[in-house]
Design a protein around this motif. Structure first.
Motif, PDB file in Angstrom:
ATOM      1  N   PHE A 139      20.854 -47.140  14.467  1.00  0.00           N
ATOM      2  CA  PHE A 139      19.705 -46.926  15.382  1.00  0.00           C
ATOM      3  C   PHE A 139      18.248 -47.575  14.399  1.00  0.00           C
ATOM      4  N   VAL A 140      17.631 -48.410  15.168  1.00  0.00           N
ATOM      5  CA  VAL A 140      16.497 -49.145  14.442  1.00  0.00           C
ATOM      6  C   VAL A 140      15.164 -48.443  14.848  1.00  0.00           C
ATOM      7  N   ALA A 141      14.411 -47.925  14.075  1.00  0.00           N
ATOM      8  CA  ALA A 141      13.159 -47.400  14.151  1.00  0.00           C
ATOM      9  C   ALA A 141      12.230 -47.915  13.172  1.00  0.00           C
ATOM     10  N   ALA A 147      22.721 -45.086  10.379  1.00  0.00           N
ATOM     11  CA  ALA A 147      23.942 -45.354  10.851  1.00  0.00           C
ATOM     12  C   ALA A 147      24.627 -43.840  11.064  1.00  0.00           C
ATOM     13  N   LEU A 148      25.586 -43.743  11.966  1.00  0.00           N
ATOM     14  CA  LEU A 148      26.274 -42.497  12.250  1.00  0.00           C
ATOM     15  C   LEU A 148      27.527 -42.581  11.904  1.00  0.00           C
ATOM     16  N   LEU A 149      28.130 -41.446  11.044  1.00  0.00           N
ATOM     17  CA  LEU A 149      29.516 -41.369  10.426  1.00  0.00           C
ATOM     18  C   LEU A 149      30.327 -41.059  11.596  1.00  0.00           C
ATOM     19  N   THR A 150      30.062 -40.282  12.577  1.00  0.00           N
ATOM     20  CA  THR A 150      30.745 -40.099  13.770  1.00  0.00           C
ATOM     21  C   THR A 150      29.975 -40.264  14.995  1.00  0.00           C
ATOM     22  N   THR A 151      30.426 -40.787  16.060  1.00  0.00           N
ATOM     23  CA  THR A 151      29.778 -40.861  17.311  1.00  0.00           C
ATOM     24  C   THR A 151      30.119 -40.071  18.500  1.00  0.00           C
ATOM     25  N   GLY A 165      36.214 -40.717   1.533  1.00  0.00           N
ATOM     26  CA  GLY A 165      36.404 -41.852   1.839  1.00  0.00           C
ATOM     27  C   GLY A 165      35.681 -42.383   3.130  1.00  0.00           C
ATOM     28  N   SER A 166      35.520 -41.536   4.096  1.00  0.00           N
ATOM     29  CA  SER A 166      34.734 -41.781   5.464  1.00  0.00           C
ATOM     30  C   SER A 166      33.334 -41.992   5.241  1.00  0.00           C
ATOM     31  N   VAL A 167      32.566 -41.277   4.523  1.00  0.00           N
ATOM     32  CA  VAL A 167      31.239 -41.215   4.058  1.00  0.00           C
ATOM     33  C   VAL A 167      31.086 -42.450   3.155  1.00  0.00           C
ATOM     34  N   LEU A 168      31.831 -42.870   2.051  1.00  0.00           N
ATOM     35  CA  LEU A 168      31.704 -43.961   1.518  1.00  0.00           C
ATOM     36  C   LEU A 168      31.841 -45.238   2.530  1.00  0.00           C
ATOM     37  N   GLY A 169      32.680 -45.185   3.080  1.00  0.00           N
ATOM     38  CA  GLY A 169      33.036 -46.235   4.163  1.00  0.00           C
ATOM     39  C   GLY A 169      31.659 -46.514   4.993  1.00  0.00           C
ATOM     40  N   CYS A 170      31.058 -45.513   5.428  1.00  0.00           N
ATOM     41  CA  CYS A 170      29.811 -45.782   6.165  1.00  0.00           C
ATOM     42  C   CYS A 170      28.640 -46.190   5.303  1.00  0.00           C
ATOM     43  N   ARG A 246      13.968 -47.852   4.633  1.00  0.00           N
ATOM     44  CA  ARG A 246      15.238 -47.039   3.974  1.00  0.00           C
ATOM     45  C   ARG A 246      16.592 -46.877   5.083  1.00  0.00           C
ATOM     46  N   GLY A 247      17.443 -46.938   4.615  1.00  0.00           N
ATOM     47  CA  GLY A 247      18.627 -46.855   5.388  1.00  0.00           C
ATOM     48  C   GLY A 247      18.925 -45.176   5.383  1.00  0.00           C
ATOM     49  N   VAL A 248      19.730 -44.893   6.345  1.00  0.00           N
ATOM     50  CA  VAL A 248      20.230 -43.317   6.467  1.00  0.00           C
ATOM     51  C   VAL A 248      21.517 -43.149   6.969  1.00  0.00           C
ATOM     52  N   VAL A 249      22.396 -42.552   6.226  1.00  0.00           N
ATOM     53  CA  VAL A 249      23.843 -42.288   6.732  1.00  0.00           C
ATOM     54  C   VAL A 249      23.673 -40.570   7.478  1.00  0.00           C
ATOM     55  N   ALA A 250      23.631 -40.602   8.834  1.00  0.00           N
ATOM     56  CA  ALA A 250      23.818 -39.147   9.320  1.00  0.00           C
ATOM     57  C   ALA A 250      25.148 -38.871   9.705  1.00  0.00           C
ATOM     58  N   LEU A 251      25.495 -37.669   9.666  1.00  0.00           N
ATOM     59  CA  LEU A 251      27.094 -37.518   9.790  1.00  0.00           C
ATOM     60  C   LEU A 251      27.353 -37.118  11.290  1.00  0.00           C
ATOM     61  N   TYR A 252      26.493 -36.757  12.202  1.00  0.00           N
ATOM     62  CA  TYR A 252      27.142 -36.964  13.613  1.00  0.00           C
ATOM     63  C   TYR A 252      25.930 -37.187  14.475  1.00  0.00           C
ATOM     64  N   HIS A 253      26.304 -37.191  15.835  1.00  0.00           N
ATOM     65  CA  HIS A 253      25.486 -37.945  16.844  1.00  0.00           C
ATOM     66  C   HIS A 253      23.974 -37.326  16.796  1.00  0.00           C
TER      67      HIS A 253
END
Length: 334
Positions: A139-141, A147-151, A165-170, A246-253
């Motif tokens: 999501f661009v704001a 980025a969402l780890l899970t959708t 592994g999943s967090v690193l991949g995201c 800044r980029g962000v990795v959030a873990l769920y929707h």
């Protein structure tokens, strides 16, 4: 610079998608020539609701198969079938480079399910149609790339999907997409925690200790400016003009989408990264309750088209660079 052709699917015909698509086709952003994908009936009905002469848009429609009698204001199998065929046809055109990018109007996941579509949303379906192994919802704001780890899964399933592994991949997916798809380099990435108070040293959960922190450390060892785990209210804090990106990795929707929509409203766009094509969409849904009311805003669709144009330009610049280096040529959808 000449206009680029951007494909626009009509979305779920029972929602606001057709009327919004008609409006952006009637008054597109500068430098964009929209090509609509959907049934003739859906476009005609959407144009009528938008107060636009449907005949004036006929040459902007790539007709797609699907039922003409679709219930309005509710999910239906017919709507799911129409939306699916429009997406399939548009993706095929994008893969042939007949369109420069794809903007998708909202679909209803319940309509997809009723139509037997084995994918919960656009992101998963587009990955399948494009044969992409690793895609992400970003999501661009203003000042943010989230980025969402899970959708589209149950919240109850989230903890088991959170691993090093999943967090690193995201993190790696977002880092790579920012450079190759957005043309944005050296963007720091902050990773959100999962549990209250970041787990309080394991008292409320160990995901921060066992999975997230090790993933961040591994990313840093690979040269990525990653940090975390951090509280979601910190990583999504509003950015002022001039604030570093800044980029962000959030873990769920809803960890990301609930605060983002409250802060940014329609000034946000969903981008599917990792695809061989450009795809964007507004950050709202079908809004069944607004169909034909005249209250549905076209701002989100217009912004999605602006971002599609921008991301296409980034890809074309990279493609031109490869061609100058002797790696082949291709047809441009412009």
């Amino acid at each position: 610079m000449s206009s680029i052709v951007i494909g626009v699917t009509l979305g779920d015909p029972g929602g606001i998608g057709p009327e919004l698509a008609a409006r952006v086709a009637d008054d597109p952003p500068a430098g964009v020539s929209p090509l609509l994908f959907g049934t003739e009936a859906a476009l005609e009905q959407g144009a009528v609701r938008a107060g636009i002469d449907a005949a004036a848009l006929a040459d902007r429609l790539r007709p797609c198969p699907g039922p003409s009698d679709v219930p309005v204001g509710e999910p239906s199998r017919a709507a799911g079938e129409c939306a699916l065929e429009a997406i399939r046809t548009a993706v095929e055109c994008a893969q042939r480079r007949e369109i420069a990018a794809l903007v998708t109007a909202p679909i209803c996941k319940a309509s997809f399910a009723l139509a037997g579509v084995d994918h919960p949303g656009h992101t998963e379906l587009l990955a399948k149609l494009c044969g992409a192994d690793r895609v992400g919802m970003v999501f661009v704001a203003q000042g943010l790339r989230v980025a969402l780890l899970t959708t589209h899964i149950s919240v109850a399933e989230v903890p088991e999907r959170v691993s090093k592994g999943s967090v690193l991949g995201c993190i790696r997916l977002l880092h790579g997409a920012l450079e190759s798809e957005f043309g944005e380099r050296d963007v720091p990435i902050r990773v959100a925690g999962l549990n209250p108070h970041l787990g309080e040293r394991g008292l409320f959960g160990r995901e921060e200790i066992d999975s997230i922190a090790p993933a961040v450390e591994a990313a840093r060892n690979q040269g990525i400016q990653a940090s975390g785990p951090d509280r979601i209210e910190e990583v999504l804090a509003p950015s002022g003009v001039g604030t570093p990106l800044r980029g962000v990795v959030a873990l769920y929707h809803d960890q990301a989408l609930a605060p983002l929509k409250m802060i940014h409203g329609l000034d946000m766009v969903n981008v599917t990264v990792g695809l061989p094509i450009v795809r964007t969409s507004p950050d709202h849904g079908t809004a069944f309750e607004l169909v034909g009311s005249g209250r549905a805003s076209v701002a989100g669709m217009s912004l999605a088209m602006e971002w599609a144009k921008r991301l296409h330009r980034v890809r074309e610049a990279r493609r031109a660079g490869r061609e100058r280096a002797g790696h082949g040529t291709g047809n441009l959808a412009q």
